[in-house]
Design a protein around this motif. Structure first.
Motif, mmCIF file in Angstrom:
data_model
loop_
_atom_site.group_PDB
_atom_site.id
_atom_site.type_symbol
_atom_site.label_atom_id
_atom_site.label_comp_id
_atom_site.label_asym_id
_atom_site.label_seq_id
_atom_site.Cartn_x
_atom_site.Cartn_y
_atom_site.Cartn_z
ATOM 1 N N ALA A 162 -27.335 40.266 -46.836
ATOM 2 C CA ALA A 162 -28.023 39.574 -47.519
ATOM 3 C C ALA A 162 -27.792 38.082 -47.655
ATOM 4 C CB ALA A 162 -28.612 40.086 -48.769
ATOM 5 N N LEU A 163 -26.775 37.774 -47.929
ATOM 6 C CA LEU A 163 -26.082 36.427 -48.268
ATOM 7 C C LEU A 163 -25.801 35.620 -46.756
ATOM 8 C CD1 LEU A 163 -23.797 37.017 -51.326
ATOM 9 C CD2 LEU A 163 -26.178 36.045 -51.282
ATOM 10 N N GLY A 164 -25.417 36.219 -45.847
ATOM 11 C CA GLY A 164 -24.682 35.836 -44.847
ATOM 12 C C GLY A 164 -25.452 34.620 -43.835
ATOM 13 N N ASP A 165 -26.639 34.569 -44.215
ATOM 14 C CA ASP A 165 -27.372 33.520 -43.243
ATOM 15 C C ASP A 165 -27.297 31.928 -43.846
ATOM 16 O OD1 ASP A 165 -28.984 34.228 -45.608
ATOM 17 O OD2 ASP A 165 -30.954 33.764 -44.839
ATOM 18 N N ARG A 166 -26.730 32.064 -45.168
ATOM 19 C CA ARG A 166 -26.652 30.693 -45.874
ATOM 20 C C ARG A 166 -25.106 30.545 -46.483
ATOM 21 N NH1 ARG A 166 -30.661 30.588 -50.721
ATOM 22 N NH2 ARG A 166 -29.926 28.373 -50.793
ATOM 23 N N TYR A 167 -24.497 31.527 -46.347
ATOM 24 C CA TYR A 167 -23.259 31.260 -47.201
ATOM 25 C C TYR A 167 -22.140 32.041 -46.346
ATOM 26 C CZ TYR A 167 -25.847 30.725 -51.225
ATOM 27 O OH TYR A 167 -27.038 30.184 -52.083
ATOM 28 N N THR A 168 -20.958 31.360 -46.307
ATOM 29 C CA THR A 168 -19.537 32.310 -45.696
ATOM 30 C C THR A 168 -19.251 33.311 -46.838
ATOM 31 O OG1 THR A 168 -19.134 30.335 -44.529
ATOM 32 C CG2 THR A 168 -17.322 32.010 -44.966
ATOM 33 N N VAL A 169 -19.259 34.403 -46.463
ATOM 34 C CA VAL A 169 -18.808 35.449 -47.230
ATOM 35 C C VAL A 169 -17.528 36.157 -46.878
ATOM 36 C CG1 VAL A 169 -19.412 37.812 -48.171
ATOM 37 C CG2 VAL A 169 -21.237 36.105 -47.537
ATOM 38 N N LEU A 170 -16.574 35.961 -48.012
ATOM 39 C CA LEU A 170 -15.255 36.556 -47.897
ATOM 40 C C LEU A 170 -14.817 37.703 -48.840
ATOM 41 C CD1 LEU A 170 -12.168 36.165 -46.718
ATOM 42 C CD2 LEU A 170 -12.048 34.714 -48.611
ATOM 43 N N ARG A 171 -14.776 38.740 -48.239
ATOM 44 C CA ARG A 171 -14.516 39.996 -49.148
ATOM 45 C C ARG A 171 -13.319 40.502 -48.691
ATOM 46 N NH1 ARG A 171 -18.764 44.434 -46.712
ATOM 47 N NH2 ARG A 171 -19.245 43.571 -44.726
ATOM 48 N N TYR A 172 -12.542 41.297 -49.575
ATOM 49 C CA TYR A 172 -11.254 41.793 -49.430
ATOM 50 C C TYR A 172 -11.128 43.039 -50.107
ATOM 51 C CZ TYR A 172 -10.368 40.013 -54.018
ATOM 52 O OH TYR A 172 -10.242 39.927 -55.767
ATOM 53 N N ASP A 173 -10.112 43.771 -49.719
ATOM 54 C CA ASP A 173 -9.442 45.074 -50.326
ATOM 55 C C ASP A 173 -8.572 44.559 -51.400
ATOM 56 O OD1 ASP A 173 -11.281 46.749 -48.781
ATOM 57 O OD2 ASP A 173 -9.611 47.226 -47.455
ATOM 58 N N HIS A 174 -8.366 44.941 -52.766
ATOM 59 C CA HIS A 174 -7.442 44.982 -53.717
ATOM 60 C C HIS A 174 -6.378 45.558 -53.266
ATOM 61 C CE1 HIS A 174 -9.727 42.843 -56.996
ATOM 62 N NE2 HIS A 174 -10.545 43.945 -56.576
ATOM 63 N N HIS A 212 -5.895 49.463 -52.290
ATOM 64 C CA HIS A 212 -7.141 49.931 -51.922
ATOM 65 C C HIS A 212 -7.407 49.646 -50.431
ATOM 66 C CE1 HIS A 212 -7.690 49.563 -56.392
ATOM 67 N NE2 HIS A 212 -8.631 50.222 -56.476
ATOM 68 N N GLY A 213 -8.269 50.505 -50.012
ATOM 69 C CA GLY A 213 -8.888 50.281 -48.572
ATOM 70 C C GLY A 213 -7.552 50.165 -47.519
ATOM 71 N N GLN A 214 -7.440 48.917 -46.876
ATOM 72 C CA GLN A 214 -6.655 48.917 -46.043
ATOM 73 C C GLN A 214 -5.571 47.633 -46.338
ATOM 74 O OE1 GLN A 214 -8.091 48.253 -41.676
ATOM 75 N NE2 GLN A 214 -9.935 48.959 -42.356
ATOM 76 N N GLY A 268 -11.323 51.694 -56.907
ATOM 77 C CA GLY A 268 -11.541 52.987 -56.200
ATOM 78 C C GLY A 268 -12.657 52.796 -55.012
ATOM 79 N N CYS A 269 -12.965 51.445 -54.619
ATOM 80 C CA CYS A 269 -13.538 51.032 -53.824
ATOM 81 C C CYS A 269 -12.938 50.255 -52.705
ATOM 82 C CB CYS A 269 -14.689 50.403 -54.099
ATOM 83 S SG CYS A 269 -16.108 51.322 -55.392
ATOM 84 N N ASP A 270 -13.565 49.907 -51.853
ATOM 85 C CA ASP A 270 -12.752 48.698 -51.037
ATOM 86 C C ASP A 270 -14.102 47.681 -50.544
ATOM 87 O OD1 ASP A 270 -14.672 50.061 -49.007
ATOM 88 O OD2 ASP A 270 -13.140 50.225 -47.518
ATOM 89 N N LEU A 271 -13.807 46.784 -49.656
ATOM 90 C CA LEU A 271 -15.002 45.686 -49.215
ATOM 91 C C LEU A 271 -16.081 46.423 -48.744
ATOM 92 C CD1 LEU A 271 -14.674 45.344 -45.879
ATOM 93 C CD2 LEU A 271 -12.597 44.130 -46.479
ATOM 94 N N GLY A 272 -16.185 47.500 -48.333
ATOM 95 C CA GLY A 272 -17.304 47.967 -47.872
ATOM 96 C C GLY A 272 -18.316 48.173 -49.015
ATOM 97 N N ARG A 303 -12.330 40.620 -44.850
ATOM 98 C CA ARG A 303 -13.394 40.136 -43.805
ATOM 99 C C ARG A 303 -14.236 38.952 -44.127
ATOM 100 N NH1 ARG A 303 -17.186 45.059 -42.958
ATOM 101 N NH2 ARG A 303 -15.089 46.103 -42.406
ATOM 102 N N LYS A 304 -14.185 37.968 -43.189
ATOM 103 C CA LYS A 304 -15.104 36.798 -43.360
ATOM 104 C C LYS A 304 -16.181 36.703 -42.476
ATOM 105 C CE LYS A 304 -12.712 32.859 -43.720
ATOM 106 N NZ LYS A 304 -11.894 31.553 -43.404
ATOM 107 N N GLN A 305 -17.446 36.556 -42.903
ATOM 108 C CA GLN A 305 -18.586 36.548 -42.116
ATOM 109 C C GLN A 305 -19.618 35.459 -42.644
ATOM 110 O OE1 GLN A 305 -19.226 40.589 -44.046
ATOM 111 N NE2 GLN A 305 -21.218 40.237 -43.204
ATOM 112 N N GLY A 306 -20.648 35.365 -41.805
ATOM 113 C CA GLY A 306 -21.905 34.454 -42.458
ATOM 114 C C GLY A 306 -21.903 33.109 -41.856
ATOM 115 N N ALA A 307 -22.395 32.172 -42.562
ATOM 116 C CA ALA A 307 -22.940 30.962 -42.046
ATOM 117 C C ALA A 307 -21.777 30.018 -41.390
ATOM 118 C CB ALA A 307 -23.518 30.303 -43.292
ATOM 119 N N GLY A 308 -20.623 29.910 -41.975
ATOM 120 C CA GLY A 308 -19.459 29.465 -41.370
ATOM 121 C C GLY A 308 -19.632 27.682 -41.592
#
Length: 268
Positions: free
Chosen positions: A43-55, A58-60, A31-35, A13-18
């Motif tokens: 908290a970071l999305g207003d100043r950074y592009t945030v890229l998070r992923y599932d290993h 894991h997850g999807q 045992g977790c996922d990107l959630g 999932r990619k989100q944030g400032a772009g």
């Protein structure tokens, strides 16, 4: 251990400032996922592009055949970064993700602007590896459910599990449900990958900014492990949070502030 090839295609999932905003990659715990990163990403999305992923496993993301290695997890992440970003990033990892961060620094330094290693270690000694083997044997015989209660006790403080602050018990339940939904063999393969790490030599070659985050109530990766990582990386900083193992879930705003302060210092 043999390398895993080809790399696994990861859910992300990619989100944030772009635009030209700095990119922060968030790599989650076993045992977790990107959630796991919901609060930090917000908290970071207003100043950074945030890229998070599932290993992988894991997850999807795809469940691929084992064995796994943390080097392979780093290669998975590197392929994602090359495809979706194409330039150096701030790579932030917690627990297994923090081990992936150390592997990224060794294997893909061209993709790294800085690393953050949270609630992790640079190696496990023989007694610790034996404990990992006990866990893997237990899960092989009893499924992931056999490890769920112990995992939640290690991951969260007693008050967080008891719904202090309000809503925290629901967050614990969500993490437990994600763990229970994992493929058993993927969990075992991930445990094996984690148990075999040793970054003590490669960390000494890291030449970009590094922040190590520890939880002062983290029994899974105690403060001494974070101090050893800091000592092994020239110029690394150490920050302490009042949390158990999943510090970014217990106190996402505090965690995000540590990140933004660290990133800002690199620009000044």
């Amino acid at each position: 251990m043999s390398e895993i090839s080809p790399v696994a295609r990861l859910n992300f999932r990619k989100q944030g400032a772009g635009g030209d905003a700095p990119v922060v990659v968030l790599s989650h715990a076993l045992g977790c996922d990107l959630g796991m990163w919901d609060g930090v990403a917000a908290a970071l999305g207003d100043r950074y592009t945030v890229l998070r992923y599932d290993h992988r496993g894991h997850g999807q993301s795809a469940v691929v055949p084992g064995p796994y290695s943390v080097h392979a997890l780093a290669d998975d992440a590197a392929a994602l970064i090359r495809r979706e970003v194409g330039r150096p990033v701030h790579f932030v990892g917690l627990s297994m993700g923090g081990m992936t961060a150390q592997a990224m620094a060794a294997r893909h330094p061209d993709l790294i602007q800085s690393i953050v290693v949270a609630n992790a270690t640079d190696h496990f000694d023989a007694p610790a590896r034996a404990m990992w083997q006990v866990l893997m044997d237990m899960v092989q015989h009893g499924g992931v459910a056999a490890a769920a209660d112990g995992a939640m006790q290690r991951c969260f403080t007693p008050e967080f599990r008891a719904d202090q602050p309000p809503g925290s018990a629901a967050r614990v339940a969500q993490c437990r449900a994600l763990l229970l939904a994992m493929d058993t063999q993927a969990y075992v393969d991930s445990c094996q990958a984690v148990s075999r790490i040793d970054f003590r030599k490669s960390n000494r070659r890291i030449a970009f900014p590094a922040l190590v985050i520890a939880g002062n109530r983290d029994d899974a990766t105690p403060l001494a492990m974070s101090e050893a990582i800091q000592a092994g990386i020239q110029g690394a900083q150490l920050a302490l949070m009042d949390t158990a193992h999943l510090s970014a879930v217990e106190q996402p705003e505090v965690f995000a502030k540590l990140l933004s302060d660290f990133f800002d210092a690199q620009r000044s």
